[in-house]
Write an enzyme that holds these catalytic residues in place. Sequence first.
Site, PDB file in Angstrom:
ATOM      1  N   GLU A  22       3.858  -5.695  -0.633  1.00 48.85           N
ATOM      2  CA  GLU A  22       2.926  -4.634  -1.040  1.00 48.85           C
ATOM      3  C   GLU A  22       3.040  -3.396  -0.161  1.00 48.85           C
ATOM      4  OE1 GLU A  22      -1.040  -4.355   0.219  1.00 48.85           O
ATOM      5  OE2 GLU A  22      -1.095  -6.412   1.016  1.00 48.85           O
ATOM      6  N   ASP A 138     -19.524  -6.263  -4.129  1.00 50.31           N
ATOM      7  CA  ASP A 138     -18.174  -5.886  -3.697  1.00 50.31           C
ATOM      8  C   ASP A 138     -17.276  -7.128  -3.658  1.00 50.31           C
ATOM      9  OD1 ASP A 138     -15.896  -4.824  -2.653  1.00 50.31           O
ATOM     10  OD2 ASP A 138     -16.833  -3.929  -0.877  1.00 50.31           O
ATOM     11  N   ALA A 141     -10.630  -6.838  -6.516  1.00 44.55           N
ATOM     12  CA  ALA A 141      -9.898  -7.083  -7.761  1.00 44.55           C
ATOM     13  C   ALA A 141      -8.718  -8.039  -7.541  1.00 44.55           C
ATOM     14  CB  ALA A 141      -9.409  -5.760  -8.344  1.00 44.55           C
ATOM     15  N   LYS A 159      -9.376 -12.392   5.874  1.00 41.99           N
ATOM     16  CA  LYS A 159     -10.060 -11.942   7.089  1.00 41.99           C
ATOM     17  C   LYS A 159     -11.535 -12.239   6.988  1.00 41.99           C
ATOM     18  CE  LYS A 159      -7.598  -8.188   9.146  1.00 41.99           C
ATOM     19  NZ  LYS A 159      -6.707  -7.409   8.316  1.00 41.99           N
TER      20      LYS A 159
HETATM   21  N1  PSU Z   1      -6.656  -7.249   4.018  1.00 39.49           N
HETATM   22  C1  PSU Z   1      -5.884  -7.068   5.104  1.00 39.49           C
HETATM   23  N2  PSU Z   1      -4.954  -6.084   5.119  1.00 39.49           N
HETATM   24  C2  PSU Z   1      -4.773  -5.257   4.045  1.00 39.49           C
HETATM   25  C3  PSU Z   1      -5.586  -5.467   2.883  1.00 39.49           C
HETATM   26  C4  PSU Z   1      -6.507  -6.459   2.916  1.00 39.49           C
HETATM   27  O1  PSU Z   1      -6.034  -7.785   6.065  1.00 39.49           O
HETATM   28  O2  PSU Z   1      -3.923  -4.356   4.096  1.00 39.49           O
HETATM   29  C5  PSU Z   1      -5.372  -4.593   1.691  1.00 39.49           C
HETATM   30  C6  PSU Z   1      -4.520  -5.338   0.645  1.00 39.49           C
HETATM   31  O3  PSU Z   1      -3.689  -4.413  -0.007  1.00 39.49           O
HETATM   32  C7  PSU Z   1      -5.562  -5.855  -0.325  1.00 39.49           C
HETATM   33  C8  PSU Z   1      -6.549  -4.743  -0.302  1.00 39.49           C
HETATM   34  O4  PSU Z   1      -5.083  -6.100  -1.612  1.00 39.49           O
HETATM   35  O5  PSU Z   1      -6.618  -4.334   1.055  1.00 39.49           O
HETATM   36  C9  PSU Z   1      -7.901  -5.164  -0.812  1.00 39.49           C
HETATM   37  O6  PSU Z   1      -8.701  -4.046  -0.997  1.00 39.49           O
HETATM   38  P1  PSU Z   1     -10.101  -4.199  -1.746  1.00 39.49           P
HETATM   39  O7  PSU Z   1     -10.923  -5.067  -0.853  1.00 39.49           O
HETATM   40  O8  PSU Z   1     -10.628  -2.817  -1.861  1.00 39.49           O
HETATM   41  O9  PSU Z   1      -9.800  -4.854  -3.062  1.00 39.49           O
HETATM   42 MN    MN Z   2     -14.050  -3.677  -2.782  1.00 39.71          MN
END
Ligand code: PSU
Ligand code: MN
Length: 306
Positions: A22, A138, A141, A159
Amino acid sequence: MIHYSDEVQNARERNLPIVALESTIISHGMPYPINVETAREVEAIVREQGAVPATIAILDGKIKVGLHEDELEFLGDPKNRDAISKVSRRDLAYVLSMKQHGATTVAATMICANLAGINVFVTGGIGGVHRGAQTTMDISADLEELAKTDVAVVCAGAKSILDIGLTLEYLETHGVPVIGYQTDDFPAFYSRKSGFSANFRVDDAATLADVLVTKWSLGLHGGAVIANPVPEAEALDTESMEAIIQNALEEAAKRQIKGKEVTPFLLDRITSLTDGTSLKTNVALVKNNAKVGARLAVELANRHKK
Ligand code: PSU
Ligand code: MN
């Protein structure tokens, strides 16, 4: 709309194992220049294990599968941060239509990998159900994507900025298997244990491939979480990380951070509050995941040939 690098195109033609990577982790997950160095090193590890890396991002309104050096640098350079949006499922169509740049999250990378016929994807940690989601709603996705898109995601768990218990409940409801790689525990990114168990334990890449092939041949769509704990030597102390995460969460609440900004904000705070030690662990675990993901891709490609 999909543009393959020469390396990935060649791998596709020859049915070689390919591992998706990614780009949100590069543009919004780690500071420069460690983000770009790590991206490069992770690609090298995938190649060493006999697979081809395909880092995925949106550049000038095109889905790029496989990036060149200068493209990795572009994505990681903080000067470009405002010009590169964080792209999850919701954002894909708009960013492509407007010919913009975007770094893909786990969810968006899974979508693009699947379009490219790639079924293994390596990252650091997945998004999940945030703490307090009972009121904020929250929920990343990423979880919904794992429920429907046929891509296995190798990660070091989630995490503890997230509610790990609720994240696992959500995955269970949506039928996503959470497989501990050489562990009974579900790892918590910086540490090898979260206090929760994985659903299943698998000790080698060949068995992982068996489980995935069986799942998909039954028509059970969706991904799987392959949870690979951080190497012992790099693991961080859970209690001190909890204090730092708590601090970051309070800061986010005070500043009323919302929506897609929440995760990047927390990641950034954690990196600065730990003076970079957490970053070192982050780099180590992604590299460790690259090894496992590449071996899995090799196993899956072998089965494909038979
Ligand atoms: N958790 C991490 N490092 C990251 C991400 C999450 O420890 O870089 C990034 C990943 O790309 C993950 C995104 O898909 O954050 C999730 O964002 P959200 O919670 O807004 O869906
Ligand atoms: Mn979110």
